[in-house]
Design an enzyme around this catalytic site. Sequence first.
Site, short mmCIF file in Angstrom:
data_model
loop_
_atom_site.label_atom_id
_atom_site.label_comp_id
_atom_site.label_asym_id
_atom_site.label_seq_id
_atom_site.Cartn_x
_atom_site.Cartn_y
_atom_site.Cartn_z
N GLU A 72 0.84 -1.19 0.00
CA GLU A 72 0.00 0.00 0.00
C GLU A 72 0.88 1.25 0.00
O GLU A 72 1.83 1.33 0.77
CB GLU A 72 -0.79 -0.05 1.32
CG GLU A 72 -1.87 0.95 1.45
CD GLU A 72 -2.78 0.88 0.27
OE1 GLU A 72 -3.59 -0.02 0.19
OE2 GLU A 72 -2.65 1.76 -0.62
N ARG A 75 -1.13 7.91 1.21
CA ARG A 75 -0.73 8.86 2.26
C ARG A 75 -1.95 9.27 3.06
O ARG A 75 -3.05 9.39 2.50
CB ARG A 75 -0.12 10.14 1.65
CG ARG A 75 1.24 9.95 1.03
CD ARG A 75 1.57 11.10 0.13
NE ARG A 75 0.61 11.19 -0.96
CZ ARG A 75 0.57 12.18 -1.85
NH1 ARG A 75 1.44 13.16 -1.78
NH2 ARG A 75 -0.33 12.19 -2.82
N GLU A 76 -1.75 9.51 4.33
CA GLU A 76 -2.84 10.06 5.14
C GLU A 76 -3.21 11.42 4.59
O GLU A 76 -2.34 12.19 4.19
CB GLU A 76 -2.37 10.24 6.59
CG GLU A 76 -2.35 8.95 7.34
CD GLU A 76 -2.05 9.16 8.80
OE1 GLU A 76 -2.41 10.20 9.36
OE2 GLU A 76 -1.42 8.26 9.38
N ASN A 129 9.40 3.67 1.38
CA ASN A 129 9.26 4.56 2.54
C ASN A 129 10.63 4.98 3.09
O ASN A 129 10.82 6.12 3.47
CB ASN A 129 8.44 3.89 3.65
CG ASN A 129 6.95 4.16 3.48
OD1 ASN A 129 6.53 4.80 2.52
ND2 ASN A 129 6.14 3.67 4.41
N LEU A 171 11.57 17.29 -0.56
CA LEU A 171 12.79 18.08 -0.28
C LEU A 171 12.42 19.31 0.54
O LEU A 171 13.07 20.34 0.41
CB LEU A 171 13.48 18.48 -1.58
CG LEU A 171 14.24 17.39 -2.33
CD1 LEU A 171 14.91 17.95 -3.58
CD2 LEU A 171 15.29 16.70 -1.44
N GLY A 174 12.76 20.86 7.48
CA GLY A 174 11.88 21.19 8.60
C GLY A 174 12.36 20.54 9.88
O GLY A 174 13.59 20.43 10.11
N GLY A 178 7.52 12.44 10.76
CA GLY A 178 6.85 11.71 11.83
C GLY A 178 5.78 10.84 11.22
O GLY A 178 5.87 10.46 10.05
N CYS A 181 4.30 5.82 9.73
CA CYS A 181 4.90 5.03 8.65
C CYS A 181 6.41 5.17 8.59
O CYS A 181 7.13 4.21 8.82
CB CYS A 181 4.26 5.41 7.33
SG CYS A 181 2.49 5.14 7.36
C1 UGA Z 1 3.85 7.76 3.85
C2 UGA Z 1 4.15 7.56 2.35
O1 UGA Z 1 4.26 8.84 1.71
C3 UGA Z 1 3.04 6.75 1.67
O2 UGA Z 1 3.38 6.49 0.31
C4 UGA Z 1 2.88 5.41 2.41
O3 UGA Z 1 1.82 4.61 1.86
C5 UGA Z 1 2.56 5.69 3.88
O4 UGA Z 1 3.63 6.47 4.45
C6 UGA Z 1 2.43 4.36 4.57
O5 UGA Z 1 3.40 3.62 4.64
O6 UGA Z 1 1.31 4.02 5.00
P1 UGA Z 1 2.31 9.43 5.31
O7 UGA Z 1 2.93 8.81 6.51
O8 UGA Z 1 0.84 9.63 5.27
O9 UGA Z 1 2.67 8.56 3.99
O10 UGA Z 1 2.97 10.87 5.18
P2 UGA Z 1 3.91 11.67 4.16
O11 UGA Z 1 3.10 12.64 3.41
O12 UGA Z 1 4.77 10.74 3.38
O13 UGA Z 1 4.85 12.48 5.20
C7 UGA Z 1 5.64 11.80 6.17
C8 UGA Z 1 6.42 12.78 7.02
O14 UGA Z 1 7.47 13.38 6.27
C9 UGA Z 1 5.60 13.94 7.60
O15 UGA Z 1 5.94 14.14 8.96
C10 UGA Z 1 6.03 15.15 6.78
O16 UGA Z 1 5.94 16.34 7.51
C11 UGA Z 1 7.47 14.77 6.49
N1 UGA Z 1 7.99 15.44 5.26
C12 UGA Z 1 7.52 15.09 4.05
C13 UGA Z 1 8.97 16.41 5.40
O17 UGA Z 1 9.43 16.76 6.50
N2 UGA Z 1 9.44 17.01 4.25
C14 UGA Z 1 8.99 16.68 3.01
O18 UGA Z 1 9.47 17.27 2.02
C15 UGA Z 1 7.99 15.71 2.91
#
Ligand code: UGA
Length: 354
Positions: A72, A75-76, A129, A171, A174, A178, A181
């Site tokens: 899967e 993303r949330e 991931n 990229l 921050g 968190g 996942c």
């Molecule tokens: C992530 C993956 O993006 C999904 O593809 C995957 O299905 C999911 O985990 C899972 O394994 O279930 P998600 O945890 O919902 O999805 O969140 P993301 O949008 O990926 O962000 C993860 C973290 O990275 C957040 O804390 C976000 O703030 C941080 N982030 C993301 C950054 O600090 N910088 C960025 O440029 C992008």
Amino acid sequence: MFICVGTPPKENGEADLSYVEDVSHAIADVMDSYKLIVEKSTVPVKTGDKVSRTIRAYNKRNVDFDVVSNPEFLREGSAVNDFMHPDRVVVGCESEMARQLMEKLYSPLKAPILFTDIKSAEIIKHASNSFLATKVSFINAISRICELAGADVGKVAEGMGMDRRIGRQFLDAGIGYGGFCFPKDAEAFIRISEKLGYDFKLLKATQEINLEQKRHFVRKVEKALWVVKGKTLAVLGLAFKPNTDDMRFAPSIYIITELQKEGAIINAYDPEAMEKAKQIFKGINYCSGPYEAAKGADAMLILTEWPEFRELDLKKIKSLMRHALVIDGRNVYDPEIMGQEGFTYLSMGRKEVV
Ligand code: UGA
């Protein structure tokens, strides 16, 4: 039949597979004709073998079945759209019957389907991931270098991202990643690799940089406030990212807990996550909005980049605060504008405005 149960982390970081085992057993108990059993949960490589073995052991009626790995990638906060428009669907299967059924199932989505063996499909999930987490830690490391050199990480990310081999997504520098996942999957992948005999040093560094980024943010706050004890901090954003109320492994947990230990008074606001935050933090004042949080604050901390924080009336915020100090962990504002508005503005990997 789809297996979509949780695989939460155990104390040592490995995934707890007891729910996967329970459900495999339950499926075997009720199977009365050929079944395709699809592993959707995020699981360590070789779990497909274990699911097959469990089903075979309890398969009283001796019914035919196939196990498929179909990881899967949702993303949330954008799960439905991600489901309808996936970049790819990954299917790990080892029989023609399973392949045909999966192809038919996903045909309405008109998305590219990659067929692999089961183990490769299982690894694709952890590798994807972990790679994205590494991308975030990489830009956070670059942000530290930018701070030391007086460069701007936003511009560096833009320049790197214009190379299509790199891409601009993930990229954003921050306070680190968190959620339920990246932190748990990276930890699980480190353990999986260890068990297989590989020391995944790169992924260990990814996790270490992620923790260090939160420590770095706390040090920024300490340095800017001089003495933390007794200071009032307006905290905007608690969830691990915008558009969710999810607090699991949110960077805000480490940051607020550390600052509370030092005696800070926390006035927090998050559009969605305050109910969940109440189960985590003690002694925080929850506010009805950013302006209430800003009242009498010695500093404002931005911990989640909710779209509404970009639209704040900065003049009003400044008039409400005791000191016009903003420490932005998500690079929400333009430093130049913050300077013009009369704020001391500290962000991640960009020049300080003092
Ligand atoms: C992530 C993956 O993006 C999904 O593809 C995957 O299905 C999911 O985990 C899972 O394994 O279930 P998600 O945890 O919902 O999805 O969140 P993301 O949008 O990926 O962000 C993860 C973290 O990275 C957040 O804390 C976000 O703030 C941080 N982030 C993301 C950054 O600090 N910088 C960025 O440029 C992008």
